[in-house]
Design a protein around this motif. Sequence first.
Motif, PDB file in Angstrom:
ATOM      1  N   ALA A  50      -8.198   1.431  -0.319  1.00 38.72           N
ATOM      2  CA  ALA A  50      -9.228   2.443  -0.161  1.00 38.72           C
ATOM      3  C   ALA A  50      -9.482   3.105  -1.509  1.00 38.72           C
ATOM      4  CB  ALA A  50      -8.795   3.480   0.868  1.00 38.72           C
ATOM      5  N   ASP A  51     -10.633   3.719  -1.657  1.00 38.62           N
ATOM      6  CA  ASP A  51     -10.990   4.383  -2.904  1.00 38.62           C
ATOM      7  C   ASP A  51     -11.172   5.876  -2.656  1.00 38.62           C
ATOM      8  OD1 ASP A  51     -11.889   5.029  -5.420  1.00 38.62           O
ATOM      9  OD2 ASP A  51     -13.474   3.519  -5.498  1.00 38.62           O
ATOM     10  N   ASP A  52     -10.332   6.678  -3.266  1.00 36.01           N
ATOM     11  CA  ASP A  52     -10.418   8.139  -3.164  1.00 36.01           C
ATOM     12  C   ASP A  52     -10.159   8.667  -1.763  1.00 36.01           C
ATOM     13  OD1 ASP A  52     -11.082   8.120  -5.843  1.00 36.01           O
ATOM     14  OD2 ASP A  52     -12.938   9.262  -5.615  1.00 36.01           O
ATOM     15  N   LEU A 300      -0.745  -5.117   3.087  1.00 40.06           N
ATOM     16  CA  LEU A 300      -0.514  -3.798   2.500  1.00 40.06           C
ATOM     17  C   LEU A 300      -1.798  -2.994   2.521  1.00 40.06           C
ATOM     18  CD1 LEU A 300       1.040  -1.699   0.674  1.00 40.06           C
ATOM     19  CD2 LEU A 300       0.271  -3.068  -1.285  1.00 40.06           C
ATOM     20  N   PHE A 301      -1.728  -1.760   2.961  1.00 39.75           N
ATOM     21  CA  PHE A 301      -2.845  -0.819   2.877  1.00 39.75           C
ATOM     22  C   PHE A 301      -2.433   0.359   2.018  1.00 39.75           C
ATOM     23  CE2 PHE A 301      -4.945   3.075   4.093  1.00 39.75           C
ATOM     24  CZ  PHE A 301      -6.288   2.715   4.013  1.00 39.75           C
ATOM     25  N   LEU A 302      -3.329   0.777   1.119  1.00 42.60           N
ATOM     26  CA  LEU A 302      -3.063   1.955   0.302  1.00 42.60           C
ATOM     27  C   LEU A 302      -4.372   2.524  -0.216  1.00 42.60           C
ATOM     28  CD1 LEU A 302      -1.859   1.024  -3.309  1.00 42.60           C
ATOM     29  CD2 LEU A 302      -2.891  -0.635  -1.765  1.00 42.60           C
ATOM     30  N   ALA A 338       0.192   4.986   2.475  1.00 40.23           N
ATOM     31  CA  ALA A 338       0.275   3.532   2.410  1.00 40.23           C
ATOM     32  C   ALA A 338       1.217   3.005   3.481  1.00 40.23           C
ATOM     33  CB  ALA A 338       0.771   3.092   1.035  1.00 40.23           C
ATOM     34  N   ALA A 339       0.984   1.747   3.863  1.00 38.88           N
ATOM     35  CA  ALA A 339       1.851   1.057   4.825  1.00 38.88           C
ATOM     36  C   ALA A 339       1.810  -0.428   4.538  1.00 38.88           C
ATOM     37  CB  ALA A 339       1.400   1.330   6.260  1.00 38.88           C
TER      38      ALA A 339
END
Length: 596
Positions: A50-52, A300-302, A338-339
């Motif tokens: 994601a951004d910001d 990964l999500f962050l 994050a995850a």
Amino acid sequence: MAMSTDLSQMRNSHRNVPIILLLTAGLAIALANGQDARSPGKPHIIIIMADDMGFDDVSFRGSNNFLTPNIDALAYSGVILNNLYTAAMCTPSRAALLTGKYPINTGMQHYVIVNNQPWGLPQQEKTMAEIFRENGYYTSLLGKWHLGMSQRNFTPTQRGFDHHLGYLGAYVDYYDQTYQQNGKNYARGHDFRLNLNVTHDQVGHYVTDVLSDAAVELIEQHSGSNSSQPLFLLLSHLAPHAANADDPMQAPAEELAKFEYIRNETHRHYAAMVSRLDRSVGRVIDALARQQMLQDSIVLFLSDNGGPTVGEHSTTASNYPLRGQKNSPWEGGLRSSAAIWSTEFERLGTVWKQQTYIGDLLPTLAAAAGIAPDPDLKLDGMNLWSALKYGYESLEREIVHNIDMDPSAPYLAYTRGKWKVVNGTTNAALFDGWLGERVTREMDPRSANYEELIRNTSVWQHLQLLMGSQNERNITSLRQQAQIECPEPPGATKPCLPLLAPCLFDIDADPCERNNLYEDYRNTTIFLDLLQRIEQFASQAHAPNNMPEDPDCDPRFYHNEWTWWQDEQASGAAIMWSAKRLNPLLVVFVGFWWIL
């Protein structure tokens, strides 16, 4: 008094487009170049950035203002990275991710690359994409680059990515993919490419959906054409970053309709932008499951940094309860929600408290793939794969958040273990406070049945199915553990005024940076050792790569496209555009000369 550039004084003071044919060709080229088929030790690597996005803008942190059920289902099924640190802005954060190095060691530490500036990630820096491609991976970047565009060799397909669909600069309009340089009389330029080629096929389509469609198509094509080759995918979203200043908050009408209960129009748009991003996460995991790739994937999500609550490009993002925001030395700018999920993890459904830096992801994911990066790269990131795989949290580490010696506003932020030093700050301390809030007066109607919502997502069902007997997760308990508590410090708190003197925090006890312990520790071995280490990093830092703006970037000279203008200038095709810029009266003469 601003922070002195002499650290010794601190001691003393104290987009929807068919891409099947192109992907097939890209995969064929990759195989022709000798890349190996995927072995059992090489998982697919899927990074969704994601951004910001604000720290508190994923509902697994506890907020019910608007919900992110797909991201939450990923988090509860996998491992929540509760202490993942990034850089505080887009360019340095992406540089750290792709190089495994602190921005101070690559010259990427000062601010971001503005579209009109002729610099980028240094050519000698080897990227994560290059490393994975050399080890048999097909590498794809979908979305944002922001690591240089003034020369073609700065761009993604020249830096290790077999495939890129997206934009090169800082941000674009969500529907027409244009960028307008603030404060400059440049033409509004289009910035969207399929590899090296300009593409307008996505104009009129919402860019979050464009990138999600491309990710799904890539996964389907990859599985069908070359299921034996591992995939490295960086899905680098625009969302929920603001668009151009004339229309910064953009979301589809059907998404906005879900949040009519939010009265503030800007915040309603922000919720819809995040919601569409959450939908993207679900679509990617669904695609991996359909193609039977999920069980062999690390997902990964962050976010690239904290969210901007106020000020430039502000979106109402919330980093609650942390101090500060994007582009600040505080936890609200540096900590990412994050995850990560993999069948390799022995302790799924946990909150991992190990301090982690975005630069650790390169060596950590490489280790997961059985790749040993060349020691000569001198990575700053640490290989935490074993600790992550087995759930260890005991590693004390240091993180150089930044050391920026810009004379106009020098600042530093450094952490070792529980101790964090801040000296100087950004934006004249305007955004140094506790800016985010957790909205409780406007609740997402779905929050009344939150656990049921999560368990009914396809993400939850796919991931739990793969885990068999381990499928029971206490969602309520995990949600509570993922929240950051900021207890009142015992006794009177001491304020931090970083433009006047250094600040020292015990981040374990005081994650919200309320109690400045500098005066208590200034003459102790604890602080002096921290200071000595900071001075060592500062003395070895790479000078910033930043370059002044170059008006030759103006899209009006290049058919209203943002492009690698320095290369265009070096070719004869640039002559007429340069003449038009210098003097319109020369156009006829130069055009006649060019025909001859």
